[in-house]
Design an enzyme around this catalytic site. Structure first.
Site, PDB file in Angstrom:
ATOM      1  N   GLY A  76       0.771  -1.239   0.000  1.00  0.00           N
ATOM      2  CA  GLY A  76       0.000   0.000   0.000  1.00  0.00           C
ATOM      3  C   GLY A  76       0.799   1.284   0.000  1.00  0.00           C
TER       4      GLY A  76
ATOM      5  CD  GLU B   1       1.426   1.205   7.067  1.00  0.00           C
ATOM      6  OE1 GLU B   1       1.306   1.185   5.832  1.00  0.00           O
ATOM      7  OE2 GLU B   1       0.843   0.395   7.791  1.00  0.00           O
ATOM      8  CG  ASP B   2      -1.294   1.950   3.324  1.00  0.00           C
ATOM      9  OD1 ASP B   2      -1.047   1.779   4.539  1.00  0.00           O
ATOM     10  OD2 ASP B   2      -1.846   1.080   2.626  1.00  0.00           O
TER      11      ASP B   2
ATOM     12  CG  ASP C 298      -7.908   1.297  10.500  1.00  0.00           C
ATOM     13  OD1 ASP C 298      -8.671   2.236  10.740  1.00  0.00           O
ATOM     14  OD2 ASP C 298      -8.322   0.139  10.295  1.00  0.00           O
TER      15      ASP C 298
ATOM     16  CE  LYS D   2      -9.909   4.332   7.603  1.00  0.00           C
ATOM     17  NZ  LYS D   2     -10.526   2.994   7.455  1.00  0.00           N
TER      18      LYS D   2
ATOM     19  CG  PHE E 233     -12.660   0.232   3.420  1.00  0.00           C
ATOM     20  CD1 PHE E 233     -11.836  -0.342   4.380  1.00  0.00           C
ATOM     21  CD2 PHE E 233     -12.437  -0.062   2.080  1.00  0.00           C
ATOM     22  CE1 PHE E 233     -10.820  -1.217   4.014  1.00  0.00           C
ATOM     23  CE2 PHE E 233     -11.425  -0.930   1.708  1.00  0.00           C
ATOM     24  CZ  PHE E 233     -10.620  -1.511   2.674  1.00  0.00           C
TER      25      PHE E 233
ATOM     26  CG  ASP F 298      -5.741  -3.708  -1.014  1.00  0.00           C
ATOM     27  OD1 ASP F 298      -5.336  -3.206   0.048  1.00  0.00           O
ATOM     28  OD2 ASP F 298      -6.018  -4.918  -1.118  1.00  0.00           O
TER      29      ASP F 298
HETATM   30  P1  IMP Z   1      -3.748  -0.976  11.336  1.00  0.00           P
HETATM   31  O1  IMP Z   1      -2.791  -2.040  11.723  1.00  0.00           O
HETATM   32  O2  IMP Z   1      -5.133  -1.281  11.806  1.00  0.00           O
HETATM   33  O3  IMP Z   1      -3.313   0.418  11.702  1.00  0.00           O
HETATM   34  O4  IMP Z   1      -3.934  -1.064   9.792  1.00  0.00           O
HETATM   35  C1  IMP Z   1      -3.050  -0.593   8.859  1.00  0.00           C
HETATM   36  C2  IMP Z   1      -3.294  -1.277   7.525  1.00  0.00           C
HETATM   37  O5  IMP Z   1      -4.678  -1.594   7.331  1.00  0.00           O
HETATM   38  C3  IMP Z   1      -2.944  -0.347   6.392  1.00  0.00           C
HETATM   39  O6  IMP Z   1      -1.588  -0.472   6.028  1.00  0.00           O
HETATM   40  C4  IMP Z   1      -3.887  -0.799   5.297  1.00  0.00           C
HETATM   41  O7  IMP Z   1      -3.300  -1.829   4.545  1.00  0.00           O
HETATM   42  C5  IMP Z   1      -5.098  -1.358   6.012  1.00  0.00           C
HETATM   43  N1  IMP Z   1      -6.223  -0.390   6.044  1.00  0.00           N
HETATM   44  C6  IMP Z   1      -6.713   0.269   7.098  1.00  0.00           C
HETATM   45  N2  IMP Z   1      -7.738   1.082   6.764  1.00  0.00           N
HETATM   46  C7  IMP Z   1      -7.903   0.913   5.438  1.00  0.00           C
HETATM   47  C8  IMP Z   1      -8.800   1.505   4.479  1.00  0.00           C
HETATM   48  O8  IMP Z   1      -9.677   2.356   4.764  1.00  0.00           O
HETATM   49  N3  IMP Z   1      -8.649   1.078   3.193  1.00  0.00           N
HETATM   50  C9  IMP Z   1      -7.718   0.165   2.821  1.00  0.00           C
HETATM   51  N4  IMP Z   1      -6.865  -0.402   3.676  1.00  0.00           N
HETATM   52  C10 IMP Z   1      -6.947  -0.024   4.983  1.00  0.00           C
END
Ligand code: IMP
Length: 178
Positions: A45, A99-100, A103, A131, A152, A159
């Protein structure tokens, strides 16, 4: 706009403009401490973001890639698995993790821990999107492009089931597609 999207949240122009600002900040900050970071991008991503960001970092930075998995569909499974490790040793290196999106915060927390265990002296984080309303782990990126609501999103690397990564903007996916 792609027909599967509800709306565009961040345009290509806004992303490029933000990468210029972030690149200038990052260059300034590392120049101040007199060190060059190794950029570690998390596949897949963050690839478009890394590609845009590095154009605006005014130092001889190197980058490497890691592939971790924490997601299946739209739900976090909480555990981070290394699928591809770094190519080089990072002992004694300052890392800037790319990072993209942050979350729940689980991915950056686990990857930061891993990189410190491998001997990195410091791990800072730059994320295109944040987010904050979804955070489970108390952690934040050092550099953030855009704070977004709890929706989302896809595009610019992000993706849904491997689709939409190539869109040049970030948009909200219509409910019927996920
Ligand atoms: P975390 O570990 O929950 O912070 O998630 C991070 C990863 O979740 C990111 O690198 C994304 O690959 C994926 N992710 C979280 N939110 C989204 C979204 O809204 N769209 C697509 N991928 C997401």
């Amino acid at each position: 706009m792609h027909q599967d999207l509800k709306n565009i949240l961040v345009s290509e122009e806004e992303i490029v403009a933000k990468c210029k600002v972030l690149g200038a900040q990052i260059s300034h900050d590392y120049r101040t401490i007199g060190e060059i970071p190794l950029l570690v991008a998390i596949l897949k991503g963050s690839v478009p973001f890394l590609a845009e960001l590095v154009k605006h970092i005014d130092m001889d930075v190197e980058f490497d890639f890691m592939d971790v998995s924490s997601y299946e569909g739209t739900e976090s499974i909480g555990d981070v698995r290394i699928i591809k490790d770094l190519d080089r040793s990072i002992k004694g290196t300052r890392i800037l993790l790319v990072e993209d999106i942050v979350d729940t915060g689980r991915t950056i927390k686990e990857v930061t821990r891993l990189l410190l265990n491998k001997g990195a002296t410091e791990v800072k984080i730059v994320s295109l999107l944040d987010k904050p309303s979804r955070r489970v782990i108390e952690i934040s990126a050092d550099y953030v492009g855009f704070e977004i609501p709890n929706e989302f999103v896809v595009g610019f690397g992000l993706d849904f089931n491997e689709k939409y990564r190539n869109l040049p903007y970030v948009g909200v996916l219509k409910d019927e597609f996920y």
